[in-house]
Each structure stands twice: as C-alpha cells, then as structure tokens.
Design a protein around this motif. Structure first.
Motif, PDB file in Angstrom:
ATOM      1  N   GLY A   1      -3.644   2.632   6.149  1.00 41.77           N
ATOM      2  CA  GLY A   1      -4.693   1.797   4.963  1.00 41.77           C
ATOM      3  C   GLY A   1      -6.281   1.796   5.165  1.00 41.77           C
TER       4      GLY A   1
ATOM      5  N   TYR B   1      -1.676  -5.011   0.450  1.00 41.18           N
ATOM      6  CA  TYR B   1      -2.307  -4.418   1.246  1.00 41.18           C
ATOM      7  C   TYR B   1      -2.064  -2.951   1.645  1.00 41.18           C
TER       8      TYR B   1
ATOM      9  N   SER C   1      -4.743  -0.725   0.479  1.00 39.81           N
ATOM     10  CA  SER C   1      -5.273  -0.463   1.418  1.00 39.81           C
ATOM     11  C   SER C   1      -5.873  -1.264   2.094  1.00 39.81           C
ATOM     12  N   ARG C   2      -6.615  -1.074   3.020  1.00 42.41           N
ATOM     13  CA  ARG C   2      -5.969  -2.928   4.135  1.00 42.41           C
ATOM     14  C   ARG C   2      -8.152  -2.632   3.599  1.00 42.41           C
ATOM     15  N   THR C   3      -9.030  -1.966   2.774  1.00 44.23           N
ATOM     16  CA  THR C   3     -10.311  -2.316   2.884  1.00 44.23           C
ATOM     17  C   THR C   3     -11.209  -2.793   1.138  1.00 44.23           C
TER      18      THR C   3
ATOM     19  N   SER D   1      -7.630  -9.701  -1.827  1.00 51.40           N
ATOM     20  CA  SER D   1      -8.026  -8.573  -1.137  1.00 51.40           C
ATOM     21  C   SER D   1      -9.302  -8.655  -0.313  1.00 51.40           C
TER      22      SER D   1
ATOM     23  N   GLU E   1      -9.487  -9.241   3.748  1.00 53.02           N
ATOM     24  CA  GLU E   1     -10.280  -7.703   4.177  1.00 53.02           C
ATOM     25  C   GLU E   1     -11.250  -8.521   5.636  1.00 53.02           C
TER      26      GLU E   1
ATOM     27  N   HIS F   1      -8.763 -10.349   8.617  1.00 56.65           N
ATOM     28  CA  HIS F   1      -8.795  -8.449   9.578  1.00 56.65           C
ATOM     29  C   HIS F   1     -10.138  -8.368  10.381  1.00 56.65           C
TER      30      HIS F   1
END
Length: 168
Positions: A61, A90, A93-95, A136, A140, A143
């Motif tokens: 991701g 997510y 995307s993870r960012t 989001s 992040e 994470h």
C-alpha cells in the motif's frame, strides 16, 4: 443542485424517468478470507448498485504502482464505474499523500469512494471526504509510530544481545 457532490450521480438524478443502475468497482489489496463476500453483500444491500468491475492486488500500500489499482483508475477515467467500494480506505493507500491523490483523481471523474467496513467514510459529501482524509492522516501517524517502535526494539535487542528487557 443536490446534496451530492458528484457530477455523474447528479446527472442520473436529473431525469426521474431514467432508471439506471449504479456501476460499482470492487477493489481489494491483499484480500483476506471472506472479504469478497463481504464487499459483495455490501453492494447487494445498496439499492440499484451492480458490480461492474472487480480488481485486487497483493502489492504494498506504500506504492501506487499496482496493476489492480491502475485498472480501477482507468475505469474511473473512462466512465466505466460510478462508485468504488473498498473494505477500508487504507486498502487504497497507506500514505496520506497517495490517498489524497487517489481521492482527487477518482472524485474529479465523478466516482464516489466508499468504505464498506466504515460507511461513514464516504466521499459523497464534503463532510465524508473530510472524515476520510482525517482518518487517513491519523492512520499514517499511527503506522509511522509503530515502525519507529519496531526499529527502537530492534536496536535495543541488538545492543543487549538476545536478552529480554524484562529478564532481570
């Protein structure tokens, strides 16, 4: 103008005689057992929604270079889908930066993005889009913190040998 902020959906609402189903794209990143059934049942619970495209990836991701994701973007650009359904935001995307890009790209083509697991995270309204971006950003941060914690534990382990920090 309706409360909906998507031009494609607004066009559908203009003429009540035109009854068309909503074309849905299902996207999964690193699909889990039962996820396809979960997404399918979510779509079935929505009036007039029909799956038009399914796509999945096993890639990270952290990158946008995923074949299934690019397939969904191409479908949005070619007016092949009206809604993109994911289990969690997510999964796109993870960012935060990549997610913002994807949301801008999809919504600029009139595609609504919905999280089946978190229905409040829906880009149909400005408030829903705001919530998606806030969640989001928080994800992040969490994470990034988890990665920093893992690195710190690894450094500690390397400095102290294989000894547990709790071992007297």
């Amino acid at each position: 103008m309706s409360a909906n902020c998507h031009p494609r959906t607004d066009r559908l609402a203009e003429d009540p005689r035109v009854r068309r189903f909503v074309r849905v794209g299902l996207y999964q990143r690193c699909p889990t057992f039962g996820e396809s059934d979960f997404l399918q049942s979510y779509v079935a619970s929505q009036p007039d929604w029909r799956v038009a495209l399914r796509s999945s990836d096993d890639g990270s991701g952290a990158t946008l270079k995923r074949r299934g994701l690019q397939r969904m973007l191409a479908a949005a650009r070619s007016d092949a889908i009206d809604v993109l359904v994911v289990r969690h935001m997510y999964n796109l995307s993870r960012t935060t930066q990549h997610l913002a890009f994807l949301l801008d790209e999809l919504t600029s083509h009139g595609v609504r993005v919905v999280s089946a697991a978190d229905p409040g995270l829906d880009t149909e309204t400005p408030f829903g889009l705001f919530l998606v971006r806030v969640v989001s950003a928080v994800a992040e941060i969490e994470h990034t913190g988890a990665l920093a914690d893992r690195r710190a534990r690894l450094r500690h382990k390397q400095k102290s040998g294989n000894e547990s920090p709790l071992a007297g």
